[in-house]
Scaffold this motif. Sequence first.
Motif, mmCIF file in Angstrom:
data_model
loop_
_atom_site.group_PDB
_atom_site.id
_atom_site.type_symbol
_atom_site.label_atom_id
_atom_site.label_comp_id
_atom_site.label_asym_id
_atom_site.label_seq_id
_atom_site.Cartn_x
_atom_site.Cartn_y
_atom_site.Cartn_z
ATOM 1 N N HIS A 1 0.850 -1.196 0.000
ATOM 2 C CA HIS A 1 0.000 0.000 0.000
ATOM 3 C C HIS A 1 0.879 1.237 0.000
ATOM 4 O O HIS A 1 1.801 1.352 0.799
ATOM 5 N N LEU B 1 -1.311 -1.021 -4.208
ATOM 6 C CA LEU B 1 -2.524 -0.283 -3.851
ATOM 7 C C LEU B 1 -2.173 1.190 -3.653
ATOM 8 O O LEU B 1 -1.510 1.554 -2.675
ATOM 9 N N ALA C 1 -7.111 4.690 -7.072
ATOM 10 C CA ALA C 1 -8.407 5.139 -6.575
ATOM 11 C C ALA C 1 -8.605 6.604 -6.933
ATOM 12 O O ALA C 1 -7.642 7.356 -7.075
ATOM 13 N N LEU D 1 -8.615 2.242 0.219
ATOM 14 C CA LEU D 1 -7.989 1.096 -0.459
ATOM 15 C C LEU D 1 -7.695 -0.037 0.517
ATOM 16 O O LEU D 1 -7.570 -1.195 0.114
ATOM 17 N N VAL E 1 -11.995 -3.657 -3.502
ATOM 18 C CA VAL E 1 -10.549 -3.849 -3.677
ATOM 19 C C VAL E 1 -10.168 -5.265 -3.277
ATOM 20 O O VAL E 1 -9.418 -5.958 -3.981
#
Length: 409
Positions: free
Chosen positions: A221, A252, A334, A387, A393
């Motif tokens: 992430h 992500l 996103a 996310l 997701v």
Amino acid sequence: MPAKITTIPVSDIRGYVRLSVDAAIGVANLTQQIHQTVLDRPGAFGAAARGLTGGIAGVVYRGVRGGLHMGGAGADWLLSIFDDQIPPESSPNRDIALAALNGVYGDQLAATGNPLAIAMQLRSDGRSLPLEKAALAAALPHASGRVAVLAHGLCMSDRSWRRKNHDHGAELARTLGYTPIYLLYNSGLHVSVNGRAFAETLETLARQWPAQIDELVIIGHSMGGLVARSACFYGEAAGHSWRRSLSGIVFLGTPHHGAPLEQIGAWADHFIGKIPYAAAFGRIGKARSVGVTDLRFGSLIDEDWRDRDRFTLSGDRRRPIPLPEGVPCFTIAATKAAAANTLHDSLVGDGLVPVTSALGEHAEPARRLAFDPDRQWIGKGMNHFDLLSSLEVSDQIVRWLQLGARSCA
């Protein structure tokens, strides 16, 4: 019912005392620089002060700094008597506070040997995992041959993966039988420093894992995705065995080509430095960690920052690093917009990372990341942290991995 008393580890107190002393010395230096600027009486856009005040004032400032050093050293020595050096027990609140502190000042904490600096480790259920086969088998009695390592972002920790009662790692364990392992690292260090350490940590994990590893996937992430790419670069260079087991990476909201907030910060540093009366305050902004400034363009390796002033306003000088060869890579971006909005996606994206950066797109062909169209996905009406908790997701990650990432190669 009496209130629960929270015990603060002595090592943490020592760390906060050292940090407070460093901050106080920084304030003294800032005050002295402003004093010198005023004495020089420049025009509104004249030259800033070249040095610190001398004479009696200089003696006073040196005395203040010396007193702070002595006081801090004395307090540290006194606390050391009571510090048994046993690693403090982890708690959610402590982890959150230390993760944020390390993200902003982690490089300085590490450089000064502050006990608040986070040491890289792999964790499960908020506890550090021993990287020795017998102890690891005892800690993870149900370890499978499918391993998912989740790497958090800036100012975050392994606990950040559980948000709104959802955890992507737990979902992969439930649906696909992966054993989730969570990376914890000092996000204030250079991405390349963390990348190299992550590569070495994965090599140890691969050698000590209690079962044969059939699949190894990394979920990164934000900054965690950059650390994963850096680890692949250094792991490949070192000939690590885990690279051969790596069967997929899912990114992500990773700022592959940087984040606007840090780019704006670089411009702010530049212009504030041109105004003498404000230049001294520019030192406050420049206290941010090297990890933060690495996000300006998405630096991955040492040569992206070595022998360069990170606060000098310059263009993107990174060495282009492609996606790791032979590894299926998937990326999720996103956008806070509920529908397609090219301008919004390009400038705002998820609030921190533009869609184009998360998808690896770039105006220069050499810098574009070759994500296949069917390995890209954009979440609408989501921010950067959604996310972590979005079921959409999670479902997308599962769909990509459910047949085995290797079958997608």
